[in-house]
Structure formats: C-alpha cells, structure tokens
Design a protein around this motif. Structure first.
Motif, PDB file in Angstrom:
ATOM      1  N   PRO A  11      30.127  43.895  39.857  1.00 13.46           N
ATOM      2  CA  PRO A  11      30.140  45.176  38.977  1.00 13.46           C
ATOM      3  C   PRO A  11      30.054  47.006  40.158  1.00 13.46           C
ATOM      4  O   PRO A  11      30.744  47.474  39.734  1.00 13.46           O
ATOM      5  N   GLN A  12      29.675  46.030  41.180  1.00 16.52           N
ATOM      6  CA  GLN A  12      29.390  47.624  41.598  1.00 16.52           C
ATOM      7  C   GLN A  12      30.473  48.028  43.049  1.00 16.52           C
ATOM      8  O   GLN A  12      30.451  48.682  42.858  1.00 16.52           O
ATOM      9  N   LEU A  13      31.348  46.880  43.169  1.00 15.42           N
ATOM     10  CA  LEU A  13      32.649  47.405  43.930  1.00 15.42           C
ATOM     11  C   LEU A  13      33.258  47.596  43.419  1.00 15.42           C
ATOM     12  O   LEU A  13      34.001  48.590  43.351  1.00 15.42           O
ATOM     13  N   ALA A  14      33.590  46.856  41.796  1.00 13.09           N
ATOM     14  CA  ALA A  14      34.218  47.270  40.101  1.00 13.09           C
ATOM     15  C   ALA A  14      33.992  49.039  40.198  1.00 13.09           C
ATOM     16  O   ALA A  14      35.421  49.769  39.946  1.00 13.09           O
ATOM     17  N   GLU A  15      32.827  49.571  40.488  1.00 13.72           N
ATOM     18  CA  GLU A  15      32.437  50.681  40.364  1.00 13.72           C
ATOM     19  C   GLU A  15      33.263  51.845  40.796  1.00 13.72           C
ATOM     20  O   GLU A  15      33.770  52.817  41.278  1.00 13.72           O
ATOM     21  N   LEU A  16      32.412  51.616  42.234  1.00 12.52           N
ATOM     22  CA  LEU A  16      33.394  52.211  43.347  1.00 12.52           C
ATOM     23  C   LEU A  16      35.055  52.423  43.061  1.00 12.52           C
ATOM     24  O   LEU A  16      35.515  53.627  43.689  1.00 12.52           O
ATOM     25  N   VAL A  17      35.356  51.253  42.935  1.00 14.55           N
ATOM     26  CA  VAL A  17      37.474  51.365  42.662  1.00 14.55           C
ATOM     27  C   VAL A  17      37.594  52.328  41.815  1.00 14.55           C
ATOM     28  O   VAL A  17      38.662  53.201  41.978  1.00 14.55           O
ATOM     29  N   GLU A  18      36.640  52.043  40.755  1.00 12.35           N
ATOM     30  CA  GLU A  18      37.225  52.967  40.073  1.00 12.35           C
ATOM     31  C   GLU A  18      36.817  54.760  39.794  1.00 12.35           C
ATOM     32  O   GLU A  18      37.761  55.510  39.319  1.00 12.35           O
ATOM     33  N   ASP A  19      35.410  54.682  40.756  1.00 12.67           N
ATOM     34  CA  ASP A  19      35.199  55.534  40.887  1.00 12.67           C
ATOM     35  C   ASP A  19      36.050  56.764  41.701  1.00 12.67           C
ATOM     36  O   ASP A  19      36.823  57.774  42.231  1.00 12.67           O
ATOM     37  N   PHE A  20      37.195  55.909  42.517  1.00  8.90           N
ATOM     38  CA  PHE A  20      37.868  56.586  43.671  1.00  8.90           C
ATOM     39  C   PHE A  20      39.050  56.851  42.755  1.00  8.90           C
ATOM     40  O   PHE A  20      39.955  57.863  42.934  1.00  8.90           O
ATOM     41  N   ALA A  21      39.368  55.652  41.612  1.00 10.77           N
ATOM     42  CA  ALA A  21      40.449  55.427  41.401  1.00 10.77           C
ATOM     43  C   ALA A  21      40.835  56.789  40.682  1.00 10.77           C
ATOM     44  O   ALA A  21      42.158  57.888  39.854  1.00 10.77           O
ATOM     45  N   LEU A  79      24.421  42.330  53.809  1.00 14.85           N
ATOM     46  CA  LEU A  79      25.086  42.690  54.983  1.00 14.85           C
ATOM     47  C   LEU A  79      24.452  43.740  55.794  1.00 14.85           C
ATOM     48  O   LEU A  79      23.169  45.504  54.809  1.00 14.85           O
ATOM     49  N   TYR A  80      24.443  43.872  57.111  1.00 14.22           N
ATOM     50  CA  TYR A  80      23.808  45.162  57.523  1.00 14.22           C
ATOM     51  C   TYR A  80      25.243  46.076  58.718  1.00 14.22           C
ATOM     52  O   TYR A  80      25.825  44.454  59.234  1.00 14.22           O
ATOM     53  N   MET A  97      31.462  48.573  51.516  1.00 12.83           N
ATOM     54  CA  MET A  97      31.236  46.613  51.873  1.00 12.83           C
ATOM     55  C   MET A  97      29.550  46.650  51.090  1.00 12.83           C
ATOM     56  O   MET A  97      29.445  46.592  50.704  1.00 12.83           O
ATOM     57  N   HIS A  98      28.370  47.480  51.690  1.00 12.86           N
ATOM     58  CA  HIS A  98      27.302  47.556  51.384  1.00 12.86           C
ATOM     59  C   HIS A  98      26.646  48.250  50.388  1.00 12.86           C
ATOM     60  O   HIS A  98      26.218  46.650  49.804  1.00 12.86           O
ATOM     61  N   THR A  99      27.412  48.407  49.428  1.00 16.13           N
ATOM     62  CA  THR A  99      27.346  49.315  48.068  1.00 16.13           C
ATOM     63  C   THR A  99      27.503  47.960  47.582  1.00 16.13           C
ATOM     64  O   THR A  99      26.934  47.374  46.151  1.00 16.13           O
ATOM     65  N   GLY A 100      28.801  47.585  47.333  1.00 15.30           N
ATOM     66  CA  GLY A 100      29.258  46.617  46.990  1.00 15.30           C
ATOM     67  C   GLY A 100      28.754  45.210  46.359  1.00 15.30           C
ATOM     68  O   GLY A 100      29.597  44.514  45.454  1.00 15.30           O
ATOM     69  N   PRO A 105      25.822  37.265  45.077  1.00 16.06           N
ATOM     70  CA  PRO A 105      26.182  36.102  45.082  1.00 16.06           C
ATOM     71  C   PRO A 105      27.264  35.933  45.984  1.00 16.06           C
ATOM     72  O   PRO A 105      28.450  36.012  46.552  1.00 16.06           O
ATOM     73  N   ALA A 106      26.961  34.323  46.893  1.00 17.56           N
ATOM     74  CA  ALA A 106      27.904  34.163  47.931  1.00 17.56           C
ATOM     75  C   ALA A 106      29.856  34.251  47.468  1.00 17.56           C
ATOM     76  O   ALA A 106      30.592  34.259  47.694  1.00 17.56           O
ATOM     77  N   ALA A 107      29.193  33.638  46.763  1.00 16.31           N
ATOM     78  CA  ALA A 107      30.410  33.117  45.992  1.00 16.31           C
ATOM     79  C   ALA A 107      31.246  34.128  45.409  1.00 16.31           C
ATOM     80  O   ALA A 107      32.411  34.476  45.304  1.00 16.31           O
ATOM     81  N   ASP A 108      30.807  35.382  45.302  1.00 20.28           N
ATOM     82  CA  ASP A 108      31.459  36.089  43.853  1.00 20.28           C
ATOM     83  C   ASP A 108      32.115  36.740  45.686  1.00 20.28           C
ATOM     84  O   ASP A 108      32.942  38.115  45.412  1.00 20.28           O
ATOM     85  N   VAL A 109      31.563  37.274  46.650  1.00 23.10           N
ATOM     86  CA  VAL A 109      31.759  37.679  47.686  1.00 23.10           C
ATOM     87  C   VAL A 109      33.182  37.477  47.907  1.00 23.10           C
ATOM     88  O   VAL A 109      34.176  38.179  48.512  1.00 23.10           O
ATOM     89  N   LEU A 110      33.124  35.919  48.238  1.00 22.70           N
ATOM     90  CA  LEU A 110      34.232  35.109  48.497  1.00 22.70           C
ATOM     91  C   LEU A 110      35.024  35.169  47.976  1.00 22.70           C
ATOM     92  O   LEU A 110      36.657  35.122  48.552  1.00 22.70           O
ATOM     93  N   ALA A 111      34.784  35.893  46.438  1.00 24.31           N
ATOM     94  CA  ALA A 111      36.145  35.875  45.419  1.00 24.31           C
ATOM     95  C   ALA A 111      36.870  37.148  45.988  1.00 24.31           C
ATOM     96  O   ALA A 111      37.813  36.998  44.808  1.00 24.31           O
ATOM     97  N   VAL A 112      36.476  37.732  46.437  1.00 26.29           N
ATOM     98  CA  VAL A 112      36.847  39.800  46.225  1.00 26.29           C
ATOM     99  C   VAL A 112      38.131  39.405  47.243  1.00 26.29           C
ATOM    100  O   VAL A 112      38.558  38.961  47.596  1.00 26.29           O
TER     101      VAL A 112
END
Length: 151
Positions: A11-21, A79-80, A97-100, A105-112
C-alpha cells in the motif's frame, strides 16, 4: 514494459507511485528531492556502513543497504540505507524503498515487480544510469530477503 498494478505493490509503495504519477516531470524531481530529506538515520549497529552493510555498486553515489527480516509468520522486513547528503537522487530512491517497503511482509516485498520504478515516471527527470541504480537496490533487497528466509 507494463506498469505494475496497485494490487502488486504494498500500500505505501502504491501510494508513492500514485503521488509521482499525479505530477509532471519537474514536480517529480522535486518530490524525489523532498523524499531524500526524509531518509531515516541509521541505527548505531550500522554506524560503519562500509563494514556492516552491502554496497550497491550500480548506484552512481555510494549507497549501502541492510535488510533485516523478523522471525514469525509474516516475516516483516526492515530496511536501512546509507547515502551521502550530497547525493539527493540516490537518497530519494532509498527513501522511496524505505517508505514503500519497510515493515511489509517478506512475501509482499518479494512480489514487487522488478521494474516498478518505471511507474514513478522519473525517466524524464533522471538518467537511465540512475534508474538502473534503483533497480539494483530492489534486486539487493530481494536477494537479502531470500537469504534470510531460506535459513
């Protein structure tokens, strides 16, 4: 290249993508610079980034990252990043990357999708070399998650 769907992004990464779009190319660069100032400081255990973190050599500026995966059912990822203040583009990518992804969960990050960053629309604002650095960050994050979850 197909753009990632919101359903494949945390969700947080999707929101950032929308902000940029939602903004034009010049505003995207400004948004990236604002994010660069939001990258959290490193915890003391990573104070010596060169010794305790993995360097992402594809980045034009020195960037180091570390990934920690919590034990438990959903294996949340933390993430650091270490990037110099005089490298705002690199810091901005790390902040995305940090915000998004931090706390997901690991599975969700691997699915990006590996090319999710194309949906940010930064191709007109930064060089392809810098975009490859962002792709390399995600690849290293996924590699470290796979290593941590395989153990």
């Amino acid at each position: 290249m197909s753009e990632p769907t919101a359903g494949t992004l945390p969700p947080q990464l999707a929101e950032l993508v929308e902000d940029f779009a939602d903004v034009g190319p010049k505003e995207r660069l400004q948004l990236l610079l604002e994010l660069s100032r939001e990258l959290p400081e490193l915890p003391a255990r990573y104070a010596d980034a060169a010794d305790s973190m993995e360097q992402v050599h594809e980045c034009q500026s020195p960037l180091f990252l570390a990934v920690e995966v919590e034990p438990g059912a959903d294996r949340r990822v933390h993430l650091y990043f270490s990037a110099p203040p005089e490298a705002p583009t690199t810091r901005g990518f790390a902040s995305i990357m940090h915000t998004g992804l931090d706390g997901e969960p690991a599975a969700d990050v691997l699915a990006v999708p590996d090319d999710f960053y194309t949906a940010l629309g930064l191709g007109e604002a930064v060089s392809p070399l810098r975009l490859r650095g962002m792709a390399a960050m995600l690849a290293r994050i996924k590699k470290q998650i796979r290593m941590a979850t395989a153990a």
